[in-house]
Design a protein around this motif. Structure first.
Motif, PDB file in Angstrom:
ATOM      1  N   UNK A   1       5.112  33.222 -27.546  1.00  0.00           N
ATOM      2  CA  UNK A   1       3.872  33.682 -28.151  1.00  0.00           C
ATOM      3  C   UNK A   1       4.193  34.507 -29.392  1.00  0.00           C
ATOM      4  N   UNK A   2       3.446  34.278 -30.452  1.00  0.00           N
ATOM      5  CA  UNK A   2       3.590  35.059 -31.675  1.00  0.00           C
ATOM      6  C   UNK A   2       2.495  36.115 -31.680  1.00  0.00           C
ATOM      7  N   UNK A   3       2.858  37.337 -31.977  1.00  0.00           N
ATOM      8  CA  UNK A   3       1.931  38.456 -31.856  1.00  0.00           C
ATOM      9  C   UNK A   3       1.259  38.817 -33.167  1.00  0.00           C
ATOM     10  N   UNK A   4       0.632  37.832 -33.789  1.00  0.00           N
ATOM     11  CA  UNK A   4      -0.119  38.099 -35.003  1.00  0.00           C
ATOM     12  C   UNK A   4      -1.182  37.019 -35.182  1.00  0.00           C
ATOM     13  N   UNK A   5      -2.174  37.335 -35.997  1.00  0.00           N
ATOM     14  CA  UNK A   5      -3.215  36.371 -36.334  1.00  0.00           C
ATOM     15  C   UNK A   5      -2.823  35.688 -37.639  1.00  0.00           C
ATOM     16  N   UNK A   6      -3.178  34.406 -37.740  1.00  0.00           N
ATOM     17  CA  UNK A   6      -2.831  33.617 -38.911  1.00  0.00           C
ATOM     18  C   UNK A   6      -4.072  33.149 -39.658  1.00  0.00           C
ATOM     19  N   UNK A   7      -3.889  32.932 -40.949  1.00  0.00           N
ATOM     20  CA  UNK A   7      -4.896  32.308 -41.798  1.00  0.00           C
ATOM     21  C   UNK A   7      -4.274  31.068 -42.434  1.00  0.00           C
ATOM     22  N   UNK A   8      -5.088  30.044 -42.579  1.00  0.00           N
ATOM     23  CA  UNK A   8      -4.681  28.812 -43.260  1.00  0.00           C
ATOM     24  C   UNK A   8      -5.484  28.773 -44.554  1.00  0.00           C
TER      25      UNK A   8
ATOM     26  N   UNK B   1      -8.515  33.170 -37.973  1.00  0.00           N
ATOM     27  CA  UNK B   1      -8.737  33.057 -36.539  1.00  0.00           C
ATOM     28  C   UNK B   1      -7.774  32.153 -35.799  1.00  0.00           C
ATOM     29  N   UNK B   2      -6.543  32.038 -36.285  1.00  0.00           N
ATOM     30  CA  UNK B   2      -5.519  31.230 -35.624  1.00  0.00           C
ATOM     31  C   UNK B   2      -4.514  32.135 -34.928  1.00  0.00           C
ATOM     32  N   UNK B   3      -4.090  31.743 -33.746  1.00  0.00           N
ATOM     33  CA  UNK B   3      -2.990  32.382 -33.027  1.00  0.00           C
ATOM     34  C   UNK B   3      -1.956  31.301 -32.765  1.00  0.00           C
ATOM     35  N   UNK B   4      -0.702  31.703 -32.507  1.00  0.00           N
ATOM     36  CA  UNK B   4       0.305  30.658 -32.387  1.00  0.00           C
ATOM     37  C   UNK B   4       1.432  30.952 -31.427  1.00  0.00           C
ATOM     38  N   UNK B   5       2.236  29.907 -31.269  1.00  0.00           N
ATOM     39  CA  UNK B   5       3.471  30.016 -30.498  1.00  0.00           C
ATOM     40  C   UNK B   5       4.538  29.153 -31.143  1.00  0.00           C
ATOM     41  N   UNK B   6       5.785  29.519 -30.849  1.00  0.00           N
ATOM     42  CA  UNK B   6       6.950  28.812 -31.383  1.00  0.00           C
ATOM     43  C   UNK B   6       7.656  28.108 -30.239  1.00  0.00           C
ATOM     44  N   UNK B   7       8.122  26.918 -30.484  1.00  0.00           N
ATOM     45  CA  UNK B   7       8.967  26.233 -29.514  1.00  0.00           C
ATOM     46  C   UNK B   7      10.345  26.865 -29.642  1.00  0.00           C
TER      47      UNK B   7
ATOM     48  N   UNK C   1       6.113  25.202 -34.879  1.00  0.00           N
ATOM     49  CA  UNK C   1       5.139  26.233 -34.563  1.00  0.00           C
ATOM     50  C   UNK C   1       3.802  25.548 -34.341  1.00  0.00           C
ATOM     51  N   UNK C   2       3.071  26.003 -33.333  1.00  0.00           N
ATOM     52  CA  UNK C   2       1.767  25.421 -33.035  1.00  0.00           C
ATOM     53  C   UNK C   2       0.735  26.539 -33.101  1.00  0.00           C
ATOM     54  N   UNK C   3      -0.295  26.320 -33.921  1.00  0.00           N
ATOM     55  CA  UNK C   3      -1.389  27.271 -34.034  1.00  0.00           C
ATOM     56  C   UNK C   3      -2.618  26.690 -33.351  1.00  0.00           C
ATOM     57  N   UNK C   4      -3.360  27.566 -32.698  1.00  0.00           N
ATOM     58  CA  UNK C   4      -4.568  27.205 -31.972  1.00  0.00           C
ATOM     59  C   UNK C   4      -5.638  28.220 -32.360  1.00  0.00           C
ATOM     60  N   UNK C   5      -6.864  27.777 -32.480  1.00  0.00           N
ATOM     61  CA  UNK C   5      -7.931  28.723 -32.786  1.00  0.00           C
ATOM     62  C   UNK C   5      -8.000  29.793 -31.690  1.00  0.00           C
ATOM     63  N   UNK C   6      -8.298  31.000 -32.117  1.00  0.00           N
ATOM     64  CA  UNK C   6      -8.279  32.171 -31.247  1.00  0.00           C
ATOM     65  C   UNK C   6      -9.111  31.985 -29.975  1.00  0.00           C
ATOM     66  N   UNK C   7     -10.271  31.341 -30.088  1.00  0.00           N
ATOM     67  CA  UNK C   7     -11.142  31.185 -28.919  1.00  0.00           C
ATOM     68  C   UNK C   7     -10.583  30.207 -27.885  1.00  0.00           C
ATOM     69  N   UNK C   8      -9.573  29.411 -28.229  1.00  0.00           N
ATOM     70  CA  UNK C   8      -8.955  28.464 -27.299  1.00  0.00           C
ATOM     71  C   UNK C   8      -7.528  28.835 -26.895  1.00  0.00           C
ATOM     72  N   UNK C   9      -7.010  29.915 -27.444  1.00  0.00           N
ATOM     73  CA  UNK C   9      -5.594  30.243 -27.286  1.00  0.00           C
ATOM     74  C   UNK C   9      -5.193  30.492 -25.832  1.00  0.00           C
ATOM     75  N   UNK C  10      -5.903  31.356 -25.137  1.00  0.00           N
ATOM     76  CA  UNK C  10      -5.551  31.644 -23.739  1.00  0.00           C
ATOM     77  C   UNK C  10      -5.673  30.394 -22.879  1.00  0.00           C
ATOM     78  N   UNK C  11      -6.711  29.611 -23.105  1.00  0.00           N
ATOM     79  CA  UNK C  11      -6.894  28.354 -22.370  1.00  0.00           C
ATOM     80  C   UNK C  11      -5.719  27.416 -22.640  1.00  0.00           C
ATOM     81  N   UNK C  12      -5.312  27.317 -23.905  1.00  0.00           N
ATOM     82  CA  UNK C  12      -4.186  26.433 -24.269  1.00  0.00           C
ATOM     83  C   UNK C  12      -2.910  26.853 -23.551  1.00  0.00           C
ATOM     84  N   UNK C  13      -2.617  28.142 -23.541  1.00  0.00           N
ATOM     85  CA  UNK C  13      -1.404  28.618 -22.881  1.00  0.00           C
ATOM     86  C   UNK C  13      -1.462  28.402 -21.373  1.00  0.00           C
TER      87      UNK C  13
END
Length: 122
Positions: A5-12, A56-62, A98-110
């Protein structure tokens, strides 16, 4: 496979001027083509004057260094999340993805990835 898990919010962003990019943050991904300059960065470092921007993007790294001969890593993650109506934004570097997921789906994705056998590293 471990996902960190990456501990920051991202913008595209689609930026006008590559010189306006702030390289201060730990994560700065730039893609330049004949049609655009795209930037993915920590939201706090996103330029103010952009053509388009989506926050509103959150992410994780393989985790680990992925060899180029490995096949299907992103395809498998993408398939699992797509089957659950979760969109992703993928960034590949020399070492890993790296995979980014919208913040509202992040916990569900993990949660879904964890139940599919992935180990989530905090």
């Amino acid at each position: 496979m471990e996902l960190k898990k990456l501990n920051c919010k991202f913008s595209v962003c689609k930026v006008k001027n590559i010189h306006a990019i702030d390289y201060t943050g730990e994560f700065v991904f730039i893609g330049r083509t004949d049609r655009e300059v795209s930037l993915v960065c920590e939201t706090q470092f996103a330029p103010k004057n952009v053509i388009e921007r989506e926050d509103g993007w959150l992410g994780f790294r393989i985790e680990g260094q992925l060899e180029f001969s490995l096949i299907g890593i992103i395809a498998k993650i993408s398939k699992i999340l797509a089957e659950n109506q979760i969109g992703i934004f993928v960034i590949s570097t020399y070492d890993t993805d790296y995979v980014l997921v919208k913040e509202n789906n992040y916990d569900k994705a993990l949660t879904i990835l964890r139940s599919s056998g992935y180990h989530i590293v905090e």
